[in-house]
Structures are given as structure tokens and as C-alpha cells.
Design a protein around this motif. Structure first.
Motif, mmCIF file in Angstrom:
data_model
loop_
_atom_site.group_PDB
_atom_site.id
_atom_site.type_symbol
_atom_site.label_atom_id
_atom_site.label_comp_id
_atom_site.label_asym_id
_atom_site.label_seq_id
_atom_site.Cartn_x
_atom_site.Cartn_y
_atom_site.Cartn_z
ATOM 1 N N THR A 164 0.825 -1.210 0.000
ATOM 2 C CA THR A 164 0.000 0.000 0.000
ATOM 3 C C THR A 164 0.857 1.257 0.000
ATOM 4 O OG1 THR A 164 -1.682 -1.188 1.264
ATOM 5 C CG2 THR A 164 -1.891 1.199 1.171
ATOM 6 N N VAL A 165 1.856 1.287 0.868
ATOM 7 C CA VAL A 165 2.708 2.468 0.998
ATOM 8 C C VAL A 165 3.555 2.682 -0.254
ATOM 9 C CG1 VAL A 165 4.655 3.443 2.274
ATOM 10 C CG2 VAL A 165 2.774 2.389 3.523
ATOM 11 N N VAL A 166 4.083 1.615 -0.828
ATOM 12 C CA VAL A 166 4.883 1.751 -2.042
ATOM 13 C C VAL A 166 4.009 2.157 -3.219
ATOM 14 C CG1 VAL A 166 6.301 0.503 -3.732
ATOM 15 C CG2 VAL A 166 6.685 0.159 -1.288
ATOM 16 N N SER A 167 2.810 1.595 -3.305
ATOM 17 C CA SER A 167 1.873 1.956 -4.376
ATOM 18 C C SER A 167 1.564 3.454 -4.354
ATOM 19 C CB SER A 167 0.581 1.153 -4.234
ATOM 20 O OG SER A 167 -0.362 1.536 -5.205
ATOM 21 N N TYR A 187 5.568 -3.547 -8.415
ATOM 22 C CA TYR A 187 6.178 -2.317 -7.902
ATOM 23 C C TYR A 187 7.618 -2.563 -7.466
ATOM 24 C CZ TYR A 187 1.458 -0.322 -7.624
ATOM 25 O OH TYR A 187 0.203 0.140 -7.908
ATOM 26 N N PRO A 188 8.490 -1.563 -7.653
ATOM 27 C CA PRO A 188 9.850 -1.679 -7.107
ATOM 28 C C PRO A 188 9.832 -1.464 -5.594
ATOM 29 C CG PRO A 188 9.538 0.458 -8.165
ATOM 30 C CD PRO A 188 8.289 -0.336 -8.443
ATOM 31 N N GLN A 189 10.890 -1.833 -4.941
ATOM 32 C CA GLN A 189 11.116 -1.592 -3.505
ATOM 33 C C GLN A 189 10.352 -2.514 -2.556
ATOM 34 O OE1 GLN A 189 10.838 2.497 -2.157
ATOM 35 N NE2 GLN A 189 11.154 3.280 -4.222
ATOM 36 N N ILE A 190 9.407 -3.316 -3.039
ATOM 37 C CA ILE A 190 8.573 -4.115 -2.139
ATOM 38 C C ILE A 190 9.419 -5.042 -1.273
ATOM 39 C CG2 ILE A 190 6.776 -5.873 -1.963
ATOM 40 C CD1 ILE A 190 5.623 -3.247 -2.822
ATOM 41 N N GLY A 252 19.852 -2.098 3.260
ATOM 42 C CA GLY A 252 19.716 -0.656 3.055
ATOM 43 C C GLY A 252 20.308 -0.224 1.726
ATOM 44 N N PHE A 253 21.475 -0.759 1.386
ATOM 45 C CA PHE A 253 22.113 -0.443 0.098
ATOM 46 C C PHE A 253 21.271 -0.977 -1.055
ATOM 47 C CE2 PHE A 253 25.052 -1.592 -3.359
ATOM 48 C CZ PHE A 253 25.608 -0.338 -3.619
ATOM 49 N N TRP A 254 20.718 -2.176 -0.881
ATOM 50 C CA TRP A 254 19.839 -2.780 -1.889
ATOM 51 C C TRP A 254 18.619 -1.898 -2.136
ATOM 52 C CZ3 TRP A 254 16.467 -7.723 -0.914
ATOM 53 C CH2 TRP A 254 15.933 -8.171 -2.126
ATOM 54 N N LEU A 255 18.051 -1.383 -1.057
ATOM 55 C CA LEU A 255 16.894 -0.503 -1.174
ATOM 56 C C LEU A 255 17.266 0.804 -1.872
ATOM 57 C CD1 LEU A 255 13.949 0.229 -0.528
ATOM 58 C CD2 LEU A 255 14.717 0.961 1.747
ATOM 59 N N LEU A 256 18.401 1.380 -1.474
ATOM 60 C CA LEU A 256 18.859 2.637 -2.082
ATOM 61 C C LEU A 256 19.047 2.484 -3.586
ATOM 62 C CD1 LEU A 256 19.925 5.571 -1.713
ATOM 63 C CD2 LEU A 256 22.189 4.559 -1.341
ATOM 64 N N MET A 257 19.608 1.368 -4.004
ATOM 65 C CA MET A 257 19.859 1.144 -5.418
ATOM 66 C C MET A 257 18.582 0.940 -6.231
ATOM 67 S SD MET A 257 23.060 1.470 -6.064
ATOM 68 C CE MET A 257 23.009 2.807 -4.856
ATOM 69 N N ASN A 258 17.469 0.708 -5.548
ATOM 70 C CA ASN A 258 16.194 0.528 -6.244
ATOM 71 C C ASN A 258 15.348 1.795 -6.271
ATOM 72 O OD1 ASN A 258 15.286 -2.471 -7.117
ATOM 73 N ND2 ASN A 258 16.829 -2.563 -5.494
ATOM 74 N N PHE A 259 15.873 2.891 -5.731
ATOM 75 C CA PHE A 259 15.216 4.177 -5.910
ATOM 76 C C PHE A 259 15.404 4.611 -7.355
ATOM 77 C CE2 PHE A 259 16.102 5.533 -1.231
ATOM 78 C CZ PHE A 259 15.134 4.635 -0.806
#
Length: 349
Positions: A164-167, A187-190, A252-259
Motif C-alpha cells: 500500500t505504501v509503495v503503491s 512495484y519496485p522496492q517491495i 539498506g544499500f539494496w533498497l537505495l539502489m532501487n530508488f
């Protein structure tokens, strides 16, 4: 015109207060809520793990520690639910145009939250209150199933909120969304956010486990098994927190790279505030690991207080960064379809 056709117009009702004040409230209330959610989710899984360990080892202290974790889970989950009301209300007020469409897109899964939580809580209550009655090895295996089912359901619930939040952050992708399970890969980041959350749950649950057993140990006990359980609880708590906190650097790095590239660059020097928050969170997390290591080696109050203070600071930084990230993503849409912050003149006339 494209943005206006994607994001619905805001309600004509004026936001009932200062947006800035509400933004502070949503960060603070969410952090309080997620703190107890993390402990609940992490403790429920650790309780099952400890009980299985106790069955295999035959040591009484393993079973006692599992029972302690199960008892705390059943209490803390209620606090987590109550504290979740404020951030849920605030996000629906501040981000009405984004939160409700995202929620509607996974409507069936969102509505199923009540059923999932009820079943999970019933399982965890059964897990807690049948502990003494199901000590025989055959019954123990059935008892473990109660805890496993409850824990797995609790591990599933965050996925619904994360979707929901990522959407919310991707209105331009709403048209292609086909429900909850499709969203998990759409969606990315899930999954990056999910694993980040799970590691945080075990880390905070581990810290809580150390704190509670340290408190019990100071009270003293003549029972050798009880004392062994407290020592094991403290050791396990610190080991879990240190291990999962260290792994957060990778997630955290994995998440950052998916922005999106333009947003990732903001955290890598283009925006002073966002870059500063990211660097501060990394440095203070490293400092937290150092204090936790000293606490594990020396078990002194000063190292516990240093660890606690650093942990609270890191938690605050994470909450602030989370809000800034959300604002960064929705800003282009807010500029095109503004919020209703004041009464329109034509409405008065």
C-alpha cells in the motif's frame, strides 16, 4: 494533464490543522507503533525457534525462554495495534489522494487484514495459554504448530502495508496494477523494504530480550535453571541484534539502489538534507554496533545506556528519512494536484 488524470483531486474539506504539525505527529506516532510491531513480530518467531531448540536439546532453560517470548508477544501485540491507529488516521488525512487509491487497488487483501490478524492473535493466545498443558513431546509438536501459524501470519501482514505504501509513491503505475499478489512483483522496492523490516524486527526484539532478562537478572533468583534462562536470553538478544543490524547495511544499500536514479542521487550528494540523514544513519548504526559489541563483552550498564541512546537516535533518523523519501516521491504530483489547505473563495460565496 496526465498527472491530473492519474491522481484524484483532493477532498473539498480543508485539512483540519497545520500540515507541518501533522507531519511531525505521523513520524513520532509511526515510530512508536513500529517499535512494538517489530518486537511482536521478532519475538513470535524467536519463541518458536527457541521452543524447537528446547525440544531438540532437552534443556529446561530453552523452553522457559521460549515461554517468556510467547508471553511478551501476546501483550505487546495489543499495544502495537492501539498505537497503529494514530499513524493510520494521519496518513489518510495527509495523503488522501494517494493512500485511498493505493488501498482500493488491493481492496480484498486490505479487508482481509482483520481476518488475518484475528486468526494470528487466536493462534498466539492458544500458543501462550496451552504452554503448560502441552509439555509432552507429542503435544509439543502440535503446540509448535500454533506458534508457527501465528508467527507466519504476523510475518505476512507487513507485506500488505508495504504494498500500500509503495503503491502510493507510484501513481503512474496504478493503471497496470492487478491486485495484491501482482503488486509484489510489479512495484519496485517491495521486497527490499520487507527484508529491511524483518531484520529490524529481529534486531529490536533482540534488544528487548536483552533488556528484559537483564532486568530480571538484577532482581535475582535462587533457581539455577531460571538464572541460566536469563543469561541465555541476554546472550541471544545481543547476538540477534548485532547480526541483524549488521545485515541492515546490505538491505539498506539494496533498497537505495532501487530508488529512481534522480531520487537516489539526492541521497548521494545532490540534496544536503537527504545526504546528511543517510550519512548520519550509517555512522550512528556503526556506532551502535560498536556499543553492542562492548555490551556483549563487558555487560556493563554504561554500555547498555550508550547502546540505548544510539538506538533511539538511529530510530529517529530512520523515521525522518522515511518521511522525507515519501515527500520526495509525491512532490511532483502534489505540485500538479495540490492539497486542500484552505477554504476556497467560491465555496464561501
Amino acid at each position: 494533464m496526465v498527472l491530473q488524470s492519474i491522481v484524484p483531486k483532493d477532498l473539498d474539506l480543508v485539512i483540519p490543522g497545520s500540515i507541518g504539525f501533522f507531519e511531525i505527529l505521523i513520524v513520532v506516532s509511526f515510530l512508536l507503533h513500529i517499535l512494538f510491531v517489530n518486537i511482536t513480530v521478532g519475538s513470535s518467531a524467536m519463541a518458536v525457534f527457541q521452543e524447537i531448540k528446547g525440544i531438540r536439546s532437552g534443556r529446561k532453560e530453552d523452553d522457559l525462554l521460549a515461554s517468556q517470548l510467547a508471553h511478551h508477544t501476546s501483550v505487546l501485540k495489543s499495544i502495537a495495534v492501539v498505537l497503529g491507529i494514530a499513524p493510520l488516521l494521519l496518513i489518510s488525512v495527509i495523503y488522501t489522494q494517494y493512500f485511498y487509491p493505493a488501498m482500493i487497488l488491493i481492496g480484498k487483501s486490505w479487508l482481509s487484514l482483520l481476518i488475518i490478524l484475528i486468526v494470528a492473535f487466536l493462534m498466539l493466545y492458544a500458543y501462550k495459554f496451552t504452554w503448560d498443558k502441552m509439555q509432552h513431546i507429542r503435544k509439543k509438536r502440535i503446540h509448535v504448530l500454533f506458534g508457527t501459524m501465528g508467527s507466519l501470519l504476523l510475518l505476512f501482514v507487513p507485506l500488505i502495508f508495504i504494498v500500500t505504501v509503495v503503491s502510493m509513491l507510484y501513481p503512474d503505475m496504478w493503471e497496470g496494477s492487478k491486485g495484491f499478489f501482482h503488486s509484489l512483483i510489479y512495484y519496485p522496492q517491495i521486497w527490499q523494504r520487507y527484508f529491511h523490516f524483518i531484520l529490524a524486527s529481529f534486531a529490536i526484539a533482540g534488544f528487548y530480550l536483552y533488556f528484559w532478562n537483564n532486568r530480571l537478572q538484577k532482581a535475582g533468583s535462587k533457581d539455577k535453571t531460571d538464572e541460566a534462562m536469563k543469561k541465555q536470553g541476554k546472550r541471544l538478544g545481543l547476538q540477534v541484534m548485532i547480526g541483524t543490524t549488521a545485515l541492515q547495511f546490505f538491505t539498506g544499500f539494496w533498497l537505495l539502489m532501487n530508488f529512481e536514479p534522480e531520487i537516489r542521487l539526492l541521497y548521494m550528494g545532490e540534496d544536503l538534507l537527504l545526504t546528511g540523514l543517510l550519512m548520519a544513519s550509517i555512522l550512528f548504526t556503526m556506532l551502535l554496533l560498536f556499543f553492542l559489541y562492548l555490551l556483549m563483552k563487558h555487560d556493563q550498564r554504561k554500555y547498555f545506556m550508550m547502546s540505548l541512546a544510539t538506538f533511539v537516535f538511529v530510530l529517529g533518523l530512520m523515521g525522518w528519512m522515511r518521511h522525507e523519501l515519501r515527500e520526495t516521491y509525491v512532490k511532483p504530483y502534489k505540485d500538479e494536484v495540490p492539497q486542500t489547505t484552505q477554504v476556497k473563495k467560491e465555496t464561501i460565496e
